[in-house]
Design a protein around this motif. Structure first.
Motif, PDB file in Angstrom:
ATOM      1  N   THR A 394       3.708  10.113   2.475  1.00  0.00           N
ATOM      2  CA  THR A 394       3.855   9.287   3.681  1.00  0.00           C
ATOM      3  C   THR A 394       2.550   8.585   4.064  1.00  0.00           C
ATOM      4  N   VAL A 395       1.425   9.143   3.639  1.00  0.00           N
ATOM      5  CA  VAL A 395       0.152   8.439   3.859  1.00  0.00           C
ATOM      6  C   VAL A 395      -0.049   7.395   2.767  1.00  0.00           C
ATOM      7  N   GLY A 396       0.164   7.805   1.510  1.00  0.00           N
ATOM      8  CA  GLY A 396      -0.221   6.966   0.375  1.00  0.00           C
ATOM      9  C   GLY A 396       0.696   5.780   0.123  1.00  0.00           C
ATOM     10  N   LEU A 397       1.998   5.967   0.282  1.00  0.00           N
ATOM     11  CA  LEU A 397       2.907   4.859  -0.062  1.00  0.00           C
ATOM     12  C   LEU A 397       2.745   3.648   0.846  1.00  0.00           C
ATOM     13  N   PRO A 398       2.686   3.810   2.167  1.00  0.00           N
ATOM     14  CA  PRO A 398       2.473   2.607   2.979  1.00  0.00           C
ATOM     15  C   PRO A 398       1.150   1.904   2.653  1.00  0.00           C
ATOM     16  N   VAL A 399       0.131   2.697   2.370  1.00  0.00           N
ATOM     17  CA  VAL A 399      -1.163   2.106   1.984  1.00  0.00           C
ATOM     18  C   VAL A 399      -0.986   1.286   0.712  1.00  0.00           C
ATOM     19  N   ALA A 400      -0.318   1.872  -0.279  1.00  0.00           N
ATOM     20  CA  ALA A 400      -0.138   1.202  -1.568  1.00  0.00           C
ATOM     21  C   ALA A 400       0.713  -0.061  -1.427  1.00  0.00           C
ATOM     22  N   ILE A 401       1.799   0.050  -0.688  1.00  0.00           N
ATOM     23  CA  ILE A 401       2.702  -1.100  -0.514  1.00  0.00           C
ATOM     24  C   ILE A 401       1.964  -2.237   0.189  1.00  0.00           C
ATOM     25  N   ALA A 402       1.245  -1.888   1.257  1.00  0.00           N
ATOM     26  CA  ALA A 402       0.502  -2.911   2.001  1.00  0.00           C
ATOM     27  C   ALA A 402      -0.565  -3.549   1.126  1.00  0.00           C
ATOM     28  N   THR A 403      -1.229  -2.735   0.319  1.00  0.00           N
ATOM     29  CA  THR A 403      -2.291  -3.248  -0.552  1.00  0.00           C
ATOM     30  C   THR A 403      -1.732  -4.334  -1.478  1.00  0.00           C
ATOM     31  N   LEU A 404      -0.597  -4.044  -2.108  1.00  0.00           N
ATOM     32  CA  LEU A 404      -0.009  -5.012  -3.038  1.00  0.00           C
ATOM     33  C   LEU A 404       0.469  -6.271  -2.303  1.00  0.00           C
ATOM     34  N   LYS A 405       1.013  -6.068  -1.111  1.00  0.00           N
ATOM     35  CA  LYS A 405       1.495  -7.226  -0.345  1.00  0.00           C
ATOM     36  C   LYS A 405       0.337  -8.108   0.132  1.00  0.00           C
ATOM     37  N   ILE A 406      -0.773  -7.499   0.441  1.00  0.00           N
ATOM     38  CA  ILE A 406      -1.951  -8.296   0.819  1.00  0.00           C
ATOM     39  C   ILE A 406      -2.463  -9.037  -0.415  1.00  0.00           C
ATOM     40  N   LEU A 407      -2.521  -8.319  -1.522  1.00  0.00           N
ATOM     41  CA  LEU A 407      -2.988  -8.910  -2.784  1.00  0.00           C
ATOM     42  C   LEU A 407      -2.135 -10.111  -3.168  1.00  0.00           C
ATOM     43  N   ASN A 408      -0.829  -9.994  -2.919  1.00  0.00           N
ATOM     44  CA  ASN A 408       0.094 -11.079  -3.283  1.00  0.00           C
ATOM     45  C   ASN A 408       0.280 -12.118  -2.182  1.00  0.00           C
ATOM     46  N   GLY A 409      -0.484 -11.990  -1.118  1.00  0.00           N
ATOM     47  CA  GLY A 409      -0.408 -12.986  -0.048  1.00  0.00           C
ATOM     48  C   GLY A 409       0.827 -12.887   0.817  1.00  0.00           C
ATOM     49  N   GLU A 410       1.618 -11.808   0.661  1.00  0.00           N
ATOM     50  CA  GLU A 410       2.803 -11.663   1.519  1.00  0.00           C
ATOM     51  C   GLU A 410       2.406 -11.226   2.922  1.00  0.00           C
ATOM     52  N   ILE A 411       1.332 -10.477   3.007  1.00  0.00           N
ATOM     53  CA  ILE A 411       0.717 -10.189   4.318  1.00  0.00           C
ATOM     54  C   ILE A 411      -0.580 -10.987   4.324  1.00  0.00           C
ATOM     55  N   ASN A 412      -0.693 -11.947   5.249  1.00  0.00           N
ATOM     56  CA  ASN A 412      -1.867 -12.824   5.182  1.00  0.00           C
ATOM     57  C   ASN A 412      -2.469 -13.180   6.541  1.00  0.00           C
TER      58      ASN A 412
END
Lengths: 456, 456
Positions: A394-412
């Motif tokens: 529950t700590v790691g998955l949201p971090v990982a998901i957000a990281t990839l979304k930031i990397l892909n510009g989906e969270i900007n």
């Protein structure tokens, strides 16, 4: 290849790194796993072709900058106090950053510069803080969108032992930093608001003012109030709310027994005990009881704190070996809290196959077109073992998901952020469902703040 | 003419200045009375031919130095935190100094320079600290001189209301700084040693672990433990003592009722209450009780703290108007402790003709030629009114006596001193007898540390 630098390969990094590994080929990721212990980093890398493991000391400025320079995005899983050095470098070198920790004042102070550089510094995107923010804001925004006015928000989280590994009288084991558990609630009165009235509970009464919760229809838990329940009023847009309460979940009966330690003074971390290394567990207990050589430590404690001989609290204390004259403290210049932690770790340390459990529960009360409604929302996640814990998941998955979304510009959105906006929580919560992290929501009659549920 | 500069013409200076006035002609003294309020200084000077009154701001460095320069000796009756500026000037200008306050770290740090200049900086020569040091060391030295070995030292002091002015249920009024009374015991566990065993009491249990005392054969008091009973082990030469305990004296029943405030959280000074100025006394009480709109504040408090309806503790709370919905707090951004202080001052402020009382009690246990002995020693001093209080007498007279003896070279050991040596305590205690401040000493059977006397 995009290079993700993950700093810290400790307990909470298993799911985080597995997630990134699984996406590595498709997403063109290289994951650099950095830890003070290169062995820990190598263990997590596990010879995966897209991973490398490096030795990393956050206080070695030269190496720190060199590695951050090479990264496309940085994930810091370090203890909260160490993020700031990493954050300064990220700001200077123009790298996005993700952490699961509370936004510190130093981090907050970088806000303007982070925005000016168009960077994303995403924080508080673990479980608590993290999933609590996201799951709460999703419901709060839905209520607002249909024209509802929020009256009540209560939010509870607990890291517990899973039922199948629950084999002690306390129904509790350490699933996270034991020191934080021993010191929980210290540092000032707990503060919250109930039906428009502010309430304050001093530390020495905190564990006697618990609330009961029924989750998923039949499981009963208790919760004690967090230090500052009013902290996120502004971020959540709940400045005028009548009831706001945040709490920590325990199994029923934990808090009443924990209160014994507080009453004795065993959770105090502000002074050291004379000659602590030579004390037995029994001697330690006796430090907090009156001198009375003709009475036993047991009877003195029972009489002092008025514990009936058939009260299960008593068995809880005995189970911990608190009266054992042979077990030695063996810690030099230790505080009471440090000694208590050691005693508890003898009994409450998870074994390799033990499973942990994360429980989260929200209550939302609101008014719509003159009528009052209430929604309750719960999430329970179980761990698999001591590597794949519910906490790490529950700590790691949201971090990982957000990281990839930031990397892909989906969270900007740039800035020093918490995950309270729809742009962030909607896709992250959606993807978490794929991993079984899901909230069960139900409408219940509006109860308001319910005094029936208060214990004491 | 020798010029004595007395800085601070507050509550505790009445006897001090009268003493010096009375000796002025014979001893060729001029007394310069300095206070922020020149009116206070003039009131104390009272047109005495050997007195002058001046306005004095301790933070006005130029004037401070000028006045200290003119003095032969300086007496600082300022609050403890302000002594250091005066002390630095005294050191620089080569003036002796007398204070009734605890030696601060800054003061202690001047020791070498004070000695090098051959100066006397006499501190802790009021009542507590002061008369306690002197009266204890006199007996301890006598025991040692006859070859006895100290086994036990217990020392208790209390500032109370005199029996004839004792007209409330608490048997207590503020005879000194009310803030210190409200915050008493805070800041860490109380620590002491009993029969070779260290004992620690957390703040929230301190007032439930009182000891009973019988003074002068029939008057019964209680005492709660001071923060650090072990503080003077070295100064008193009691490093190996088996039992050492220091306490504060109250009338029986005070502590059990005071504990209610602690349990509620009303003595907390670490945070401010929202909207404090608009609260009634009743609202204030309700801040610390559970939300339960169908129950009265009274019933909630009784139930929470398990107070029987016929318990006198209850009447004590009612007497203080704690449930009054009409009396307003009227303090902005106040802490719980500040509000409690205000509520208590409504009831516990001494009237002009009220008399106070200082009670001091020591127990000395020792071994001599294989046999054990115990001496108890007590002092009770009554005030006359609100100018000539027992507090002002017991603080001011030792300061005044020591000042004159330093001026006349009768006390001439240089250094940053406490009055623990015979050269100091013997003549000061002897002269105090002339003013009715006298200890009654008696031999009692050796009891050791007596568990029968512990409450709780």
């Amino acid at each position: 290849m995009r290079n993700i630098l993950v700093i810290g390969a400790g307990k909470s990094s298993s799911y985080l790194i597995d997630y990134l590994k699984n996406k590595a080929a498709e997403q063109q990721l290289h994951i650099t796993i950095a830890d003070v212990s290169v062995e820990s980093a190598q263990k997590r890398a596990d010879n995966h072709p897209n991973c490398s493991a490096i030795s990393f000391d956050v206080f070695d400025a030269e190496n720190r900058k060199k590695e951050i320079e090479k990264a496309t995005i940085v994930v810091s899983m370090l203890p909260a106090a160490f993020h700031v050095e990493v954050a300064k470098d990220c700001l200077h070198l123009g790298k996005n950053l993700v952490t699961a920790s509370y936004i510190s004042d130093e981090m907050k102070a970088m806000e303007d510069e982070v925005k000016a550089k168009g960077l994303v510094f995403m924080n508080e995107i673990g479980v608590d803080p993290g999933i609590d923010h996201m799951s709460a804001m999703q419901v709060i925004d839905q209520i607002r969108n249909k024209g509802g006015k929020m009256l009540l928000f209560e939010s509870f989280t607990g890291g517990l032992v899973a039922p199948e590994s629950d084999d002690n009288l306390w129904n509790y084991k350490f699933t996270w930093n034991p020191r934080n558990v021993v010191l929980a609630g210290q540092g000032g009165a707990a503060k919250f608001i109930q039906e428009g009235t502010y309430k304050y509970i001093p530390y020495h009464r905190l564990f006697r003012r618990t609330e009961f919760l029924t989750i998923n229809g039949n499981e009963r838990f208790e919760a004690y109030a967090n230090r500052d329940s009013l902290k996120y009023r502004k971020e959540y847009g709940l400045e005028d709310i009548k009831t706001m309460y945040r709490g920590t979940i325990r199994r029923v009966g934990f808090s009443r027994a924990w209160n014994i330690f507080i009453q004795l003074g065993m959770t105090d971390d502000s002074y050291t005990i004379e000659n602590s290394e030579n004390l037995s567990y029994r001697d330690f207990t006796n430090l907090f009881l009156a001198y009375s050589p003709n009475d036993s430590v047991e009877l003195k404690l029972r009489s002092y704190l008025k514990i009936d001989q058939d009260d299960v609290m008593w068995d809880k204390l005995v189970e911990l070996d608190l009266f054992n004259p042979n077990k030695k403290v063996s810690l030099k210049k230790a505080t009471p809290a440090q000694i208590l932690q050691k005693i508890l770790m003898d009994s409450w340390t998870l074994q390799e196959e033990d499973k942990d459990m994360i429980v989260m529960h929200h209550k939302f009360g609101y008014e719509l077109a003159g009528k009052k409604y209430q929604i309750e929302s719960s999430m329970v996640t179980l761990g698999k073992n001591q590597t794949y814990t519910a906490m790490a998941k529950t700590v790691g998955l949201p971090v990982a998901i957000a990281t990839l979304k930031i990397l892909n510009g989906e969270i900007n959105t740039s800035g020093v952020l918490l995950p309270t906006s729809k742009e962030i929580y909607e896709p992250v919560l959606e993807e978490l469902k794929e991993y079984g992290i899901e909230f069960v929501e139900k409408e219940v009659p509006y109860l308001g703040y319910n005094p029936e549920h208060v214990n004491g």
